[in-house]
Design a protein around this motif. Sequence first.
Motif, PDB file in Angstrom:
ATOM      1  N   PRO A 128      28.073  85.030 -44.944  1.00 38.12           N
ATOM      2  CA  PRO A 128      28.533  85.300 -43.625  1.00 38.12           C
ATOM      3  C   PRO A 128      29.697  86.157 -43.273  1.00 38.12           C
ATOM      4  O   PRO A 128      29.828  87.074 -42.301  1.00 38.12           O
ATOM      5  CB  PRO A 128      28.868  84.158 -43.021  1.00 38.12           C
ATOM      6  CG  PRO A 128      27.986  82.895 -43.985  1.00 38.12           C
ATOM      7  CD  PRO A 128      28.259  83.503 -45.311  1.00 38.12           C
ATOM      8  N   GLU A 129      30.341  86.683 -44.397  1.00 40.18           N
ATOM      9  CA  GLU A 129      31.420  87.498 -44.367  1.00 40.18           C
ATOM     10  C   GLU A 129      30.725  88.800 -44.736  1.00 40.18           C
ATOM     11  O   GLU A 129      31.279  90.050 -44.032  1.00 40.18           O
ATOM     12  CB  GLU A 129      32.752  87.156 -45.326  1.00 40.18           C
ATOM     13  CG  GLU A 129      33.716  88.306 -45.195  1.00 40.18           C
ATOM     14  CD  GLU A 129      34.936  87.965 -46.080  1.00 40.18           C
ATOM     15  OE1 GLU A 129      35.849  89.302 -46.134  1.00 40.18           O
ATOM     16  OE2 GLU A 129      35.302  86.783 -46.484  1.00 40.18           O
ATOM     17  N   LEU A 130      30.258  88.905 -45.603  1.00 43.60           N
ATOM     18  CA  LEU A 130      29.576  90.311 -46.334  1.00 43.60           C
ATOM     19  C   LEU A 130      28.794  90.838 -45.226  1.00 43.60           C
ATOM     20  O   LEU A 130      28.623  91.967 -45.045  1.00 43.60           O
ATOM     21  CB  LEU A 130      28.795  90.028 -47.472  1.00 43.60           C
ATOM     22  CG  LEU A 130      28.398  91.323 -48.206  1.00 43.60           C
ATOM     23  CD1 LEU A 130      29.444  92.269 -48.358  1.00 43.60           C
ATOM     24  CD2 LEU A 130      27.489  90.938 -49.583  1.00 43.60           C
ATOM     25  N   LEU A 131      28.153  90.208 -44.340  1.00 47.71           N
ATOM     26  CA  LEU A 131      27.222  90.698 -43.375  1.00 47.71           C
ATOM     27  C   LEU A 131      27.733  91.635 -42.399  1.00 47.71           C
ATOM     28  O   LEU A 131      27.446  92.591 -42.265  1.00 47.71           O
ATOM     29  CB  LEU A 131      26.493  89.811 -42.576  1.00 47.71           C
ATOM     30  CG  LEU A 131      25.009  88.995 -43.371  1.00 47.71           C
ATOM     31  CD1 LEU A 131      24.871  87.733 -42.618  1.00 47.71           C
ATOM     32  CD2 LEU A 131      24.174  89.916 -43.332  1.00 47.71           C
ATOM     33  N   PRO A 132      28.941  90.980 -41.727  1.00 42.90           N
ATOM     34  CA  PRO A 132      29.945  92.209 -40.800  1.00 42.90           C
ATOM     35  C   PRO A 132      30.223  93.472 -41.686  1.00 42.90           C
ATOM     36  O   PRO A 132      30.608  94.421 -40.873  1.00 42.90           O
ATOM     37  CB  PRO A 132      30.494  91.266 -40.114  1.00 42.90           C
ATOM     38  CG  PRO A 132      30.840  89.889 -41.076  1.00 42.90           C
ATOM     39  CD  PRO A 132      29.416  89.779 -41.647  1.00 42.90           C
ATOM     40  N   ASP A 133      30.737  93.326 -42.877  1.00 39.64           N
ATOM     41  CA  ASP A 133      31.171  94.271 -43.873  1.00 39.64           C
ATOM     42  C   ASP A 133      30.186  95.366 -43.803  1.00 39.64           C
ATOM     43  O   ASP A 133      30.509  96.401 -43.774  1.00 39.64           O
ATOM     44  CB  ASP A 133      31.433  93.707 -45.078  1.00 39.64           C
ATOM     45  CG  ASP A 133      32.775  92.924 -45.133  1.00 39.64           C
ATOM     46  OD1 ASP A 133      33.418  92.682 -44.104  1.00 39.64           O
ATOM     47  OD2 ASP A 133      32.922  92.274 -46.226  1.00 39.64           O
ATOM     48  N   LEU A 134      28.655  94.881 -44.089  1.00 41.76           N
ATOM     49  CA  LEU A 134      27.611  95.847 -44.203  1.00 41.76           C
ATOM     50  C   LEU A 134      27.383  96.474 -42.886  1.00 41.76           C
ATOM     51  O   LEU A 134      27.131  97.778 -42.873  1.00 41.76           O
ATOM     52  CB  LEU A 134      26.557  95.061 -44.666  1.00 41.76           C
ATOM     53  CG  LEU A 134      26.592  94.644 -46.367  1.00 41.76           C
ATOM     54  CD1 LEU A 134      25.617  93.690 -46.625  1.00 41.76           C
ATOM     55  CD2 LEU A 134      26.481  95.874 -47.204  1.00 41.76           C
ATOM     56  N   VAL A 135      27.345  95.940 -41.832  1.00 37.84           N
ATOM     57  CA  VAL A 135      27.213  96.270 -40.458  1.00 37.84           C
ATOM     58  C   VAL A 135      28.422  97.392 -40.425  1.00 37.84           C
ATOM     59  O   VAL A 135      28.281  98.471 -39.838  1.00 37.84           O
ATOM     60  CB  VAL A 135      27.445  95.175 -39.559  1.00 37.84           C
ATOM     61  CG1 VAL A 135      27.359  95.664 -38.010  1.00 37.84           C
ATOM     62  CG2 VAL A 135      26.275  94.275 -39.476  1.00 37.84           C
ATOM     63  N   LEU A 136      29.685  97.231 -40.668  1.00 36.49           N
ATOM     64  CA  LEU A 136      30.725  98.145 -40.602  1.00 36.49           C
ATOM     65  C   LEU A 136      30.449  99.316 -41.349  1.00 36.49           C
ATOM     66  O   LEU A 136      30.582 100.481 -40.789  1.00 36.49           O
ATOM     67  CB  LEU A 136      31.896  97.688 -40.924  1.00 36.49           C
ATOM     68  CG  LEU A 136      33.366  98.375 -40.831  1.00 36.49           C
ATOM     69  CD1 LEU A 136      33.387  98.773 -39.449  1.00 36.49           C
ATOM     70  CD2 LEU A 136      34.551  97.765 -41.319  1.00 36.49           C
ATOM     71  N   ALA A 137      29.866  99.140 -42.487  1.00 40.68           N
ATOM     72  CA  ALA A 137      29.522 100.440 -43.365  1.00 40.68           C
ATOM     73  C   ALA A 137      28.557 101.098 -42.578  1.00 40.68           C
ATOM     74  O   ALA A 137      28.741 102.413 -42.741  1.00 40.68           O
ATOM     75  CB  ALA A 137      29.174  99.834 -44.670  1.00 40.68           C
ATOM     76  N   ASP A 138      27.446 100.395 -42.158  1.00 40.54           N
ATOM     77  CA  ASP A 138      26.478 101.235 -41.477  1.00 40.54           C
ATOM     78  C   ASP A 138      26.906 102.026 -40.027  1.00 40.54           C
ATOM     79  O   ASP A 138      26.693 103.135 -40.173  1.00 40.54           O
ATOM     80  CB  ASP A 138      25.250 100.069 -40.805  1.00 40.54           C
ATOM     81  CG  ASP A 138      24.356 100.801 -39.918  1.00 40.54           C
ATOM     82  OD1 ASP A 138      23.562 101.587 -40.453  1.00 40.54           O
ATOM     83  OD2 ASP A 138      24.219 100.716 -38.663  1.00 40.54           O
ATOM     84  N   HIS A 139      27.970 101.384 -39.491  1.00 40.60           N
ATOM     85  CA  HIS A 139      28.571 102.033 -38.368  1.00 40.60           C
ATOM     86  C   HIS A 139      29.441 103.217 -38.847  1.00 40.60           C
ATOM     87  O   HIS A 139      29.228 104.339 -38.277  1.00 40.60           O
ATOM     88  CB  HIS A 139      29.476 100.939 -37.642  1.00 40.60           C
ATOM     89  CG  HIS A 139      30.146 101.596 -36.280  1.00 40.60           C
ATOM     90  ND1 HIS A 139      29.398 101.790 -35.201  1.00 40.60           N
ATOM     91  CD2 HIS A 139      31.333 101.713 -35.924  1.00 40.60           C
ATOM     92  CE1 HIS A 139      29.870 102.136 -34.066  1.00 40.60           C
ATOM     93  NE2 HIS A 139      31.301 102.327 -34.741  1.00 40.60           N
ATOM     94  N   LEU A 140      30.128 102.992 -40.039  1.00 42.72           N
ATOM     95  CA  LEU A 140      30.600 104.469 -40.257  1.00 42.72           C
ATOM     96  C   LEU A 140      29.788 105.501 -40.803  1.00 42.72           C
ATOM     97  O   LEU A 140      30.127 106.569 -40.298  1.00 42.72           O
ATOM     98  CB  LEU A 140      31.510 103.790 -41.679  1.00 42.72           C
ATOM     99  CG  LEU A 140      32.820 102.768 -41.451  1.00 42.72           C
ATOM    100  CD1 LEU A 140      33.373 102.549 -42.710  1.00 42.72           C
ATOM    101  CD2 LEU A 140      33.622 103.419 -40.516  1.00 42.72           C
TER     102      LEU A 140
END
Length: 396
Positions: A219-231
């Motif tokens: 559950p922590e890595l998911l928003p990290d990956l979403v942030l990477a996609d946003h960047l």
Amino acid sequence: MSQPNPADAGRAPVVVSNVVGSFAWGVLHERHPALIERVRKATAYPVPAQHALDALLREIAEGGVIEALDAAEPDAAPWRQWGEGHIGRRWADVPFLWAESCFYRKLLAALGYFSPGPWQGIDPFAPFKRAELMGTTVDSELAALEKTPRLPRPEQDTVLLHASLWGNRADLGFQLSTGKSGLGERVTGLVVDDTATLWELLESGRPGKVCLVADNAGPELLPDLVLADHLLATDRASSVSLHIKPYPYYVSDATTSDVLDCLARMSAASGRASQIGARLRQAVSNGRLVLRADPFACAPLPYLDMPVELREDFASATLTVMKGDLNYRRLVGDRHWPATTLFSEVTAYFPGPVAALRTLKSDVITGLAPNTLTELEATGSAWRTSGTHALVQVRV
């Protein structure tokens, strides 16, 4: 061995675990024994592994001394070098960062993670990670992504950055101390908030590489990956180098398998989550999202001692984002810094702009304004370790 940091100036003793009731003491004497039993219950390990776990429990017991890693282990030589001056001493009397790292390495040795045979490469923490990733809470968080496209760009930036920040509370190791009841409602304030500086840095000039140093899986890595996609999607980054662990470490730390599990979880969802999952899979395929698992990620050392290749990778980035508590301790040094010590001072060695996204779950803290420190101390709460406070710190 660690090199002296010019910022030390005798002001910041290294964190050790020999103060009864301290956070570090609790990790060694309560969290680690509990983790051994949790691992034992989660997987049907054979008799030799069970005996090895028993031996590790005896070794880390109150007053126990550190034994050298078995010479047959593939990294016995560097651990012997790192352990110079520590082997044969009580666990509680050596630097906490080293002791904590050594425990996890010895846990993997007890379970035959690196030994040829049927248990080689079996992640002892996988049952916990998968349970968290497949939980219903994740369903609701992925569904919440439907709202983000309707937000103005600045709000999207803040929401997704702070989702990555507060996702750090999903740390499974932390749950061993707090229980499944968790930490109460998410607080809205941050003890340091350099969010605007972070986005200004990414907006300036042509988009370049961003290094994102991950912390926990699930559950922590998911928003990290979403942030990477946003960047990537907003051209704040031409590529993202996602730094993960080369093997299981600190219970829930992210490995390549965990990244793939998260991508599969998003791709199997519906709507925006599925779209993000598909874009990230494509980004891995075309080289815009690069997974990096440097051996130093599992070393019991601060980033001050990083190898040349890793230093060059960070130096080539527009920004390096360090996620989580352990990365913060390694970034600033696992020391009892005065809380008002400048973040820019203790990270002056770092080869490029660096940001820390961290939920506070250990004693180490730098960069607080004096009035903020006064207000926090006046609460009488364990604000440094409770996970109820967080920070976004940037050194340009």
